[in-house]
Design a protein around this motif. Structure first.
Motif, short mmCIF file in Angstrom:
data_model
loop_
_atom_site.label_atom_id
_atom_site.label_comp_id
_atom_site.label_asym_id
_atom_site.label_seq_id
_atom_site.Cartn_x
_atom_site.Cartn_y
_atom_site.Cartn_z
N ASP A 181 0.81 -1.23 0.00
CA ASP A 181 0.00 0.00 0.00
C ASP A 181 0.84 1.28 0.00
OD1 ASP A 181 -2.55 -0.65 -0.25
OD2 ASP A 181 -3.14 -0.36 1.85
N ASP A 182 2.14 1.14 -0.16
CA ASP A 182 3.06 2.29 -0.28
C ASP A 182 3.29 3.08 1.00
OD1 ASP A 182 3.51 1.82 -2.97
OD2 ASP A 182 1.75 2.98 -3.57
N HIS A 183 2.96 2.51 2.16
CA HIS A 183 3.21 3.24 3.40
C HIS A 183 4.65 3.03 3.86
CE1 HIS A 183 -0.87 4.38 4.10
NE2 HIS A 183 -1.27 3.13 3.90
N LYS A 212 5.95 -5.59 -6.05
CA LYS A 212 5.79 -4.31 -6.75
C LYS A 212 6.64 -4.29 -8.02
CE LYS A 212 4.97 -0.80 -3.47
NZ LYS A 212 5.61 0.18 -2.59
N GLN A 246 12.77 4.15 -5.74
CA GLN A 246 11.43 4.18 -5.13
C GLN A 246 11.37 3.64 -3.72
OE1 GLN A 246 8.58 2.36 -7.72
NE2 GLN A 246 9.20 3.57 -9.47
N HIS A 247 12.31 2.72 -3.39
CA HIS A 247 12.25 2.10 -2.06
C HIS A 247 13.61 2.12 -1.40
CE1 HIS A 247 9.46 -0.21 -4.78
NE2 HIS A 247 8.61 0.34 -3.93
N ARG A 294 9.82 8.78 -1.94
CA ARG A 294 10.16 7.36 -1.97
C ARG A 294 9.48 6.69 -0.79
NH1 ARG A 294 14.76 9.58 0.97
NH2 ARG A 294 14.16 8.89 3.06
N GLN A 295 9.49 5.37 -0.78
CA GLN A 295 8.97 4.64 0.38
C GLN A 295 10.15 4.16 1.20
OE1 GLN A 295 6.93 1.02 -0.68
NE2 GLN A 295 5.75 1.00 1.21
#
Ligand code: AMP
Length: 405
Positions: A37-39, A62, A151-152, A181-182
């Motif tokens: 969920d991108d949290h 992902k 992104q992560h 970014r996450q």
């Protein structure tokens, strides 16, 4: 709950199947939906809970679902030691197999060629990078790593990284990453300095806490009060009178590891040492011998006490009291995996008594002090107030390179 119910991508489910993971562990069950969920996430969990797959699985999901842009780095995983980085990389290889995700391990310790190979790979981009802070920093400083679409970011064993003095490196690395970014932060403990780090680099994170004292419950713990000069004889004594198929002995310095290993080998005991002095390939082959039970006794420095995944150890001996109470819990957590019982024995010299008492306070348990065998002689009395002790120790981590599709 099954992995399928967590809606993981088919390619990831295939990897899980090949790895033989049948159902998610509690931390995986909780973390996977949050990460998908991108949290941002704080995961308080120690090795043995399945925390590595807890972040690898949703990230691979992902990557498999999105089709990341080639030529850029999508995910950066920072781990304190090369042993842990290798461990993450091994799980990654298995879990990512059917996703086609690319990854590059970036940790030091090899020869000059490693650096140029890492440079090439970082320049060309890869889905996932697993690295140690120092080595990552050396590359990032040179400016070629394709991190602008990252992104992560995952920080594993964050407490250990700060203990090892990596705070500045971590902050410098983060300052070069995209702000959008996450970020996932995993740590065995949550001291104030980790809370502060989390506050600085995470945005409105969810938090999962997997109880720390769990692995210790099945472990029979005992301690001997000894003088340093009695320790080698005491190890020999324990081995003479007990049938221990699988034993790890943790000592605080490389010198002690070397001396003890020599003493055990002189008794024709099946013992080998592992320390940061060894080549990466030698360390891995010794660990493999130990895991496959060809090797009975592994003598190691603190470096491998965390993160390394060796199951079914019958006994852990803390030749010296670990520096942190959390390390004690980690080490004894090497035993008594799954349903087996394990034993953890700690040698306490006078300098370590204060530190040992702090461990007892943390685990809220007084550990049985066993009298020394008569042949070893008299040990010191237990008086932690008199023997405060407790200086700090520093650890080092280097690494190696490998690129893979
Ligand atoms: P970790 O806490 O990440 O170091 O994982 C500890 C061990 O558990 C590793 O050997 C993993 O391969 C294994 N493991 C992780 N998740 C699962 C699972 N869901 N089922 C079975 N084994 C697992």
């Amino acid at each position: 709950m099954t992995f399928k119910e967590l809606n993981l991508h088919e390619d990831v489910l295939q990897g899980l199947d090949a790895m033989g993971f049948e159902k998610p562990t509690p931390i995986q069950e909780q973390s996977i939906p949050i990460v998908i969920d991108d949290h941002d996430l704080i995961g308080v969990a120690q090795t043995g809970t399945g925390k590595t797959a807890a972040f690898l699985l949703p990230i691979l999901h992902k990557i498999a679902s999105q089709k990341t842009e080639p030529g850029f780095i999508n995910t950066l995983i920072i781990s304190p030691t090369r042993e842990l980085a290798v461990q993450i990389d091994q799980q990654l290889q298995g879990l990512a197999y059917f996703t086609g995700a690319t990854s590059i391990p970036v940790y030091g310790g090899g020869d000059g060629d490693d650096f140029s190979q890492q440079k090439k790979a970082l320049t060309e981009g890869a889905d996932i990078i697993v690295g140690t802070p120092g080595k990552l920093m050396s590359h990032l400083n040179l400016g070629y790593a394709k991190i602008d679409k990252l992104q992560h970011l995952i920080l594993d064993e964050a407490d250990r990284m700060l203990d090892m003095g990596f705070y500045d490196d971590i902050m410098k690395i983060i300052s070069q990453l995209p702000k959008e970014r996450q970020t996932l932060l995993f740590s065995a403990t949550m001291p104030p300095k980790i809370r502060k780090l989390a506050k600085d680099i995470l945005v409105d994170p969810s938090e999962i806490n997997i109880a720390i004292s769990k692995p210790a419950e099945k472990v029979v713990q005992a301690a001997f009060l000894v003088y340093d000069a009695q320790k080698v004889e005491l190890v020999k004594y324990l081995l003479r009178y007990n049938d221990i198929p699988s034993l790890v002995i943790f000592a605080s310095t490389k010198l002690k590891v070397k001396e003890l290993t020599r003493a055990l080998q002189a008794e024709k005991l099946n013992a080998k040492q592992i320390s940061s002095d060894l080549e990466q390939s030698d360390r891995e082959s010794i660990l493999n011998e130990f895991k496959s039970r060809k090797l009975t006794i592994l003598v190691a420095t603190d470096v491998i006490s965390r993160g390394i995944d060796i199951d079914n150890i019958d006994m852990v001996v803390n030749y010296d009291v670990p520096n942190d109470a959390e390390d004690y819990i980690h080490r004894i957590g090497r035993t008594a995996r799954a349903s087996s019982e394990g034993e953890a024995i700690t040698f306490i010299n006078t300098d370590d008594q204060g530190r040992f008492q702090r461990i007892e306070q943390l685990i809220e348990k007084e550990i049985r002090k066993v009298p020394l065998p008569a042949s070893i002689g008299e040990g010191p009395e237990y008086d932690p107030k008199k023997y405060r002790g407790g200086g700090g120790r520093k650890f080092g981590g280097k690494g190696n390179y490998k690129k893979r599709r």
